[in-house]
Write a protein that holds these residues in place. Structure first.
Motif, PDB file in Angstrom:
ATOM      1  N   ALA A  88       0.916  -1.142  -0.046  1.00 15.10           N
ATOM      2  CA  ALA A  88       0.014   0.014   0.005  1.00 15.10           C
ATOM      3  C   ALA A  88       0.725   1.315  -0.003  1.00 15.10           C
ATOM      4  CB  ALA A  88      -0.938  -0.050   1.092  1.00 15.10           C
ATOM      5  N   VAL A  89       1.932   1.181   0.621  1.00 14.58           N
ATOM      6  CA  VAL A  89       2.975   2.284   0.920  1.00 14.58           C
ATOM      7  C   VAL A  89       3.876   2.135  -0.398  1.00 14.58           C
ATOM      8  CG1 VAL A  89       4.870   3.426   2.360  1.00 14.58           C
ATOM      9  CG2 VAL A  89       2.385   2.423   3.162  1.00 14.58           C
ATOM     10  N   SER A  90       4.445   0.841  -0.332  1.00 10.60           N
ATOM     11  CA  SER A  90       5.375   0.927  -1.338  1.00 10.60           C
ATOM     12  C   SER A  90       5.183   0.996  -2.743  1.00 10.60           C
ATOM     13  CB  SER A  90       6.100  -0.722  -1.457  1.00 10.60           C
ATOM     14  OG  SER A  90       6.952  -0.951  -2.442  1.00 10.60           O
ATOM     15  N   ALA A  91       3.906   1.008  -3.055  1.00  8.52           N
ATOM     16  CA  ALA A  91       3.628   1.009  -4.497  1.00  8.52           C
ATOM     17  C   ALA A  91       3.710   2.740  -4.686  1.00  8.52           C
ATOM     18  CB  ALA A  91       1.857   0.952  -4.570  1.00  8.52           C
ATOM     19  N   PHE A  92       3.804   3.757  -3.873  1.00  6.13           N
ATOM     20  CA  PHE A  92       4.224   5.023  -4.014  1.00  6.13           C
ATOM     21  C   PHE A  92       5.165   5.429  -3.639  1.00  6.13           C
ATOM     22  CE2 PHE A  92      -0.657   4.273  -4.149  1.00  6.13           C
ATOM     23  CZ  PHE A  92      -0.604   4.176  -5.399  1.00  6.13           C
ATOM     24  N   VAL A  93       6.286   4.612  -2.932  1.00  6.19           N
ATOM     25  CA  VAL A  93       7.424   4.978  -2.500  1.00  6.19           C
ATOM     26  C   VAL A  93       8.655   4.041  -3.042  1.00  6.19           C
ATOM     27  CG1 VAL A  93       8.769   5.446  -0.296  1.00  6.19           C
ATOM     28  CG2 VAL A  93       6.209   5.634  -0.363  1.00  6.19           C
TER      29      VAL A  93
END
Lengths: 648, 98
Positions: A88-93
């Protein structure tokens, strides 16, 4: 054992041929270059790596694991499988940052982010660890397939392992990652279909959604109890149900029952039947009184075996503690704390048992959420990162990479929830199972027992699809580390594309053979040790895995020292110190925080006592990857060199 | 100035801005509601359908917030990708640099 009808064989053979031929079809593309053999030429639209993320993370052992936690914890068990939400976070970081680095593998990324000898040591360590883990995972899922085939067809263990892993190897050897990702798409669709169909069947078999909910509301309470194996033969024991706050005793065994050391098959079956009857047939009392139904007067339990303690759900309040005594009530030992009375808690995903006590404490939930979600800022905070990294690089743009990781994981979460509903249905039909090995097979049992004739082959084809998708990914991934990070980087940096593909195929074959060896020697103990090894990876190096992404000053020596320190500290905190009574045996989520702090006391001084990474190297990396976090000095230097616009 | 920026310059898109943080928060909420919503919907519970509906709306909102920025990052990065790949292969062939 099951028997296949003609239609079952038709399903199975056609699906197998379809999957293998489809994978082989991309032979010509796979052999074009190293980039094609391992990353499909970095040209895939987001939905292809997304389906691969989903298919790869659906293995033969996944429904077993999900069934185990959902049967035990109800819908709250879904959070045990929520660790994949790091995406959820990794996709945009971190996905964005990693895609921009263009590194083939996480090992290669180490030599882009860090510089000098330390970076080479990290690259070698990560690559070696990954080749080993790929072989282990292949052996693990392969032997799970072997066991399933033994159960279904009566085959020898090795046959299911060798046959079905080899089928997957055919198209991996020929087409490389092109074959993997294309077959994954097809296998993902088949697997999703099967999961939905079997789960619907499971829910219907349990009386439909209404039937499941009404039964959960009226069932007696149950609580899993593994009778301690060391209890002496013919011991007389009692059970009591206690209010956790007031210590008021709601119910106590009217007379002791017996625990024996040797198994009596006839009695054993009688006990199982009696338990089932008690849970399903005895109408819950609607009075203030609580009555313990099992173990009861005249019962004999086997030491070391799992049972469900059963009592009538009265108006006792929300939670109870369950204790047992071996000395006629003089002293009591705990079976479970803060256990929810009745069964309706099973449909509440947030049925916490207290802040730090019981089977589902808030502290555990918060820790798990932090590990999963904050972990998305780093690389390698979850073991799945290493497979995802390959999918990220195979996406044609940064945008495609982000969406592929996000969507693939969303499918994984949807799949988990569908499974969970079916497992609740399974609980309603079989509420008496007290041993993990019995109820963990719940989803498979639903499928093979309740699907109509002719559909069983369809189910097995689906199982084969999820097996092949996992196997093919691990084979190609392990071969990539061996080829790119060892052979190409150290042995033959001038190798031609043709040579690299040949080495890729040889590596695939070696990893295949290695997985057979692993599969045949894997026992319960080895598996436990290796799970411990994975836990080591997760706990102490979780924060360094984030720091390497977000903090420019964190250098290769700091990261290496974190790995080495973690090996020693994990042993101390998890095994040695509790063994000698220096610290108590701690819940896993507390171990996580302790290991995180202790490890930081080592790698932070090492980082500050050694030189920062080479500034030229850091500037190049920063301009290329644009990482988030504390990169001020590197950014300033990049602006000074005219590589970034200061007004940005 | 609008609350959510929808038009990006290449330089601004490369920076970490509030739209990234909004997308991350929405993404987390979307995953949690998706997990709970699907499980409860499979048992035909009304709460499940409502939570699932919330999840879909949040996902679309996340896409609306982050997609223009991601598009700009991707299109700008692709122009430089060829040079970066060349550098990657140079590092791989490290013997040449010794």
């Amino acid at each position: 054992m099951i028997s296949f009808a003609l239609l079952d064989w038709v399903w199975l053979i056609s699906f197998t041929l379809l999957m293998v031929i489809f994978g082989m079809y991309f032979y010509r593309l796979g052999k074009r270059s190293e980039s094609d053999f391992f990353l499909a030429g970095r040209g895939l639209p987001w939905w292809l790596p997304a389906s691969s993320v989903y298919a790869t993370h659906t293995a033969t052992d996944t429904p077993i694991w999900i069934a185990g936690v959902v049967y035990k914890y109800g819908f709250a068990g879904l959070w045990y499988a929520f660790f994949s939400a790091w995406c959820a976070v990794s996709a945009f970081v971190s996905t964005k940052i990693f895609r921009r680095s263009l590194a083939y593998s996480q090992a290669e990324w180490q030599s882009l982010r860090f510089s000098g000898l330390g970076s080479e040591m990290l690259r070698g360590w990560v690559a070696g660890w990954q080749v080993f883990m790929n072989m282990f995972i292949l052996g693990w899922v392969g032997i799970a397939m072997g066991k399933l085939c033994g159960l279904l067809f009566g085959w020898d263990l090795w046959l299911g392992l060798v046959l079905f892993t080899s089928i997957g190897a055919i198209y991996v050897l020929m087409s490389g990652y092109w074959g993997v990702v294309m077959a994954d798409f097809q296998q993902g669709v088949i697997a999703f279909f099967i999961i939905v169909i079997v789960s619907i069947w499971g829910v219907v078999a349990a009386g439909g959604p209404d039937g499941i909910i009404s039964k959960l509301k009226t069932y007696n309470s149950t609580c899993e109890w593994k009778v301690p194996a060391e209890i002496a033969d013919q011991s007389r024991a009692s059970i009591r149900i206690v209010d956790p706050e007031t210590c008021k005793i709601y119910a106590q065994s009217p007379a002791p029952f017996v625990i024996q050391q040797h198994r009596d098959e006839e009695f054993f079956k009688w006990t199982e039947d009696r338990t089932l009857k008690l849970v399903t047939d005895v109408i819950p009392q609607r009075s203030q009184n609580v009555e313990i139904l099992f173990p009861g007067v005249g019962d004999t339990l086997l030491a070391g075996y799992g049972y469900n303690v059963i009592w009538t759900a009265g108006k006792t309040g929300k939670r109870v503690n369950i204790d047992f005594s071996l000395d006629e009530g003089q002293t009591w030992a705990n079976i479970d704390v803060n256990h929810f009375d009745g069964q309706s808690w099973r449909i509440n995903p947030f049925s916490f048992s207290g802040f730090s006590k019981g089977r589902f404490p808030v502290a555990w939930f918060v820790t798990m959420m932090i590990i999963a979600l904050i972990g998305g800022f780093g690389m390698g905070t979850s073991f799945d990162w290493y497979t995802e990294a390959q999918r990220i690089q195979s996406a044609k743009t940064v945008r495609d990479a982000s969406y592929s990781i996000w969507a693939g994981t969303a499918l994984v979460l949807i799949r988990n929830s569908i499974w969970a509903a079916a497992i609740l249905g399974f609980f309603v039909i079989y509420p008496h199972l007290g041993r993990g090995t019995d109820y963990e097979m719940g989803w498979y049992i639903v499928g093979f027992k309740y699907l109509p004739i002719g559909m069983v082959g369809f189910l097995f084809a689906g199982i084969l699809a999820i097996h092949l998708s996992t196997v093919s990914t691990q084979l190609n991934l392990g071969a990539m580390y061996a080829t790119r990070d060892f052979y190409h980087h150290y042995v033959n940096p001038q190798a031609s594309e043709k040579k690299l593909i040949r080495v890729g195929r040889i590596s695939t074959f070696i990893i295949l053979i290695g997985s057979f060896i692993f599969g045949t020697i894997i026992g319960e103990e080895i598996t436990q040790w290796l799970i411990f090894a994975l836990w080591i990876m997760a706990a102490g190096v979780w924060l360094p895995n984030i720091l390497q992404v977000i903090w420019w000053r964190f250098n290769s020596w700091g990261f290496l020292s974190a790995w080495i320190a973690n090996l020693g500290l994990s042993w101390l905190v998890v095994w040695i110190l509790p063994r000698f009574g220096i610290i108590p045996e701690l819940p896993d989520y507390i171990q996580f925080w302790i290991l995180m702090v202790l490890n930081a006391l080592i790698y932070l001084p090492v980082t500050f006592l050694t030189k920062p990474g080479n500034m030229d190297h850091l500037v190049k990396y920063y301009v290329m990857s644009r990482p988030i976090g504390f990169w001020g000095p590197v950014r300033k230097e990049a602006i000074k060199r005219g590589l970034l616009n200061p007004i940005e | 100035m609008s609350l959510i920026r929808r038009v990006w310059t290449p330089g601004a898109a490369d920076e970490w801005r509030k739209e990234d943080w909004i997308a991350i928060v929405l993404s987390v909420i979307s995953y949690i509601t998706l997990t709970v919503g699907v499980a409860l919907s499979f048992l035909l519970l009304t709460a499940g359908f409502i939570i699932l509906g919330v999840s879909i709306v949040i996902t679309l909102l996340m896409y609306w917030v982050i997609d223009p920025k991601l598009r700009m990052i991707s299109s700008e990065y692709e122009k430089k990708q060829k040079d970066y790949l060349k550098r990657l292969e140079e590092i791989q062939k490290w013997e040449d640099q010794k």
